[in-house]
Scaffold this active site. Structure first.
Site, short mmCIF file in Angstrom:
data_model
loop_
_atom_site.label_atom_id
_atom_site.label_comp_id
_atom_site.label_asym_id
_atom_site.label_seq_id
_atom_site.Cartn_x
_atom_site.Cartn_y
_atom_site.Cartn_z
N SER A 124 21.72 -8.14 -37.09
CA SER A 124 21.52 -7.48 -38.46
C SER A 124 20.35 -8.38 -39.20
O SER A 124 19.75 -9.53 -38.56
CB SER A 124 22.75 -7.83 -39.32
OG SER A 124 23.80 -7.58 -38.79
N1 SAM Z 1 26.89 -9.67 -35.72
C1 SAM Z 1 25.86 -9.18 -34.74
C2 SAM Z 1 24.75 -10.28 -34.51
O1 SAM Z 1 24.84 -11.14 -34.97
O2 SAM Z 1 24.01 -9.71 -33.74
C3 SAM Z 1 25.42 -7.66 -35.19
C4 SAM Z 1 26.60 -6.74 -34.89
S1 SAM Z 1 26.03 -5.32 -34.72
C5 SAM Z 1 25.45 -4.84 -36.40
C6 SAM Z 1 27.70 -4.33 -34.60
C7 SAM Z 1 28.45 -4.73 -33.46
O3 SAM Z 1 29.50 -4.14 -33.47
C8 SAM Z 1 27.61 -3.94 -32.16
O4 SAM Z 1 27.64 -4.88 -31.22
C9 SAM Z 1 28.94 -3.06 -31.88
O5 SAM Z 1 29.05 -2.72 -30.46
C10 SAM Z 1 29.91 -3.96 -32.41
N2 SAM Z 1 31.32 -3.06 -32.34
C11 SAM Z 1 31.49 -1.81 -32.99
N3 SAM Z 1 32.80 -1.22 -33.06
C12 SAM Z 1 33.43 -2.40 -32.64
C13 SAM Z 1 34.86 -2.70 -32.17
N4 SAM Z 1 35.85 -1.79 -32.50
N5 SAM Z 1 35.13 -3.94 -31.94
C14 SAM Z 1 34.06 -4.91 -31.52
N6 SAM Z 1 33.07 -4.63 -31.49
C15 SAM Z 1 32.48 -3.64 -32.04
#
Ligand code: SAM
Length: 209
Positions: A52
């Site tokens: 993000s």
């Molecule tokens: N917090 C992260 C960082 O500091 O880099 C950025 C997160 S990114 C915007 C969103 C993440 O959520 C992705 O890596 C995606 O694979 C994960 N994601 C989506 N659905 C998910 C779920 N049901 N459980 C766990 N992770 C999930």
């Protein structure tokens, strides 16, 4: 970059300023993108996912109001950057559990967190974080870093009375940062705030299984 976020009025909390100043964002990026680490923009980390933008990390972290000693659940580990900032805020007495659904990103984030020295305070779990992580519940704070269609019930259940959750809720194109407060009597208050755009939360309580 941190000074700019303070200047723009995005970053106000001294504790969050200190935490964000301590965590080197470049350690959470693929090598070829490290030169862009201090631009205030989301960046690709592979598998269609992103780290993000710093202003969004700042905003969500401030809304979460993390205290020293808190047990925090993050849903959506991605690069591990947000988890490292949370680890700075909870200190040695606290712990961060973070759940990621993409196996390769579990490995990527673990390596990044180890290199940056945060793996002791952070546990990365491979799984569907829309179900929370029951084994270590209840949590003082929960942060979801992917766009949810609704507030997942398991996350509300796993929040400690007196706890707080920050989650982007909306459709695939636009969400709002939503703060969920669970009172000591377990009643729940929901406050809808700033518009934002996140990659979708998938899984049982996400956009698709
Ligand atoms: N917090 C992260 C960082 O500091 O880099 C950025 C997160 S990114 C915007 C969103 C993440 O959520 C992705 O890596 C995606 O694979 C994960 N994601 C989506 N659905 C998910 C779920 N049901 N459980 C766990 N992770 C999930």
């Amino acid at each position: 970059m941190i000074k700019d976020l303070v200047g723009m009025g995005v970053l106000r909390s001294e504790r969050v300023v200190r935490a964000m100043s301590k965590v080197p964002r470049e350690l959470f990026l693929p090598p070829e993108l490290r030169k862009y680490a201090y631009l205030d923009t989301p960046l690709p980390i592979g598998f269609g996912q992103t780290i993000s933008a710093p202003h969004m990390v700042a905003l969500m972290t401030e809304l979460l109001e993390v205290q020293v000693g808190n047990k925090v659940l993050e849903v959506g580990t991605g690069s591990g950057y947000q988890a490292a900032i949370l680890a700075e805020l909870v200190g040695d007495e606290g712990h961060v559990y973070t759940v990621e659904i993409v196996k390769e990103l579990v490995e990527f984030s673990r390596e990044n967190l180890m290199r940056a020295g945060y793996l002791g305070r952070v546990t990365v779990i491979h799984g569907d974080g829309s179900l929370g992580y029951e084994a270590a519940s209840p949590y003082d704070r929960i942060i979801v870093t992917a766009a949810a269609p609704d507030i997942p019930n398991p996350l509300v259940s796993q929040l400690r009375p007196g706890g707080r959750m920050v989650i982007p809720v909306g459709d695939a194109y636009l969400q709002h940062l939503t703060v969920v407060r669970k009172d000591v009597d377990s009643s729940v208050e929901v406050e809808v705030g700033t518009p934002c755009v996140f990659v979708p939360l998938v899984g049982r309580y996400g956009w698709r299984e």
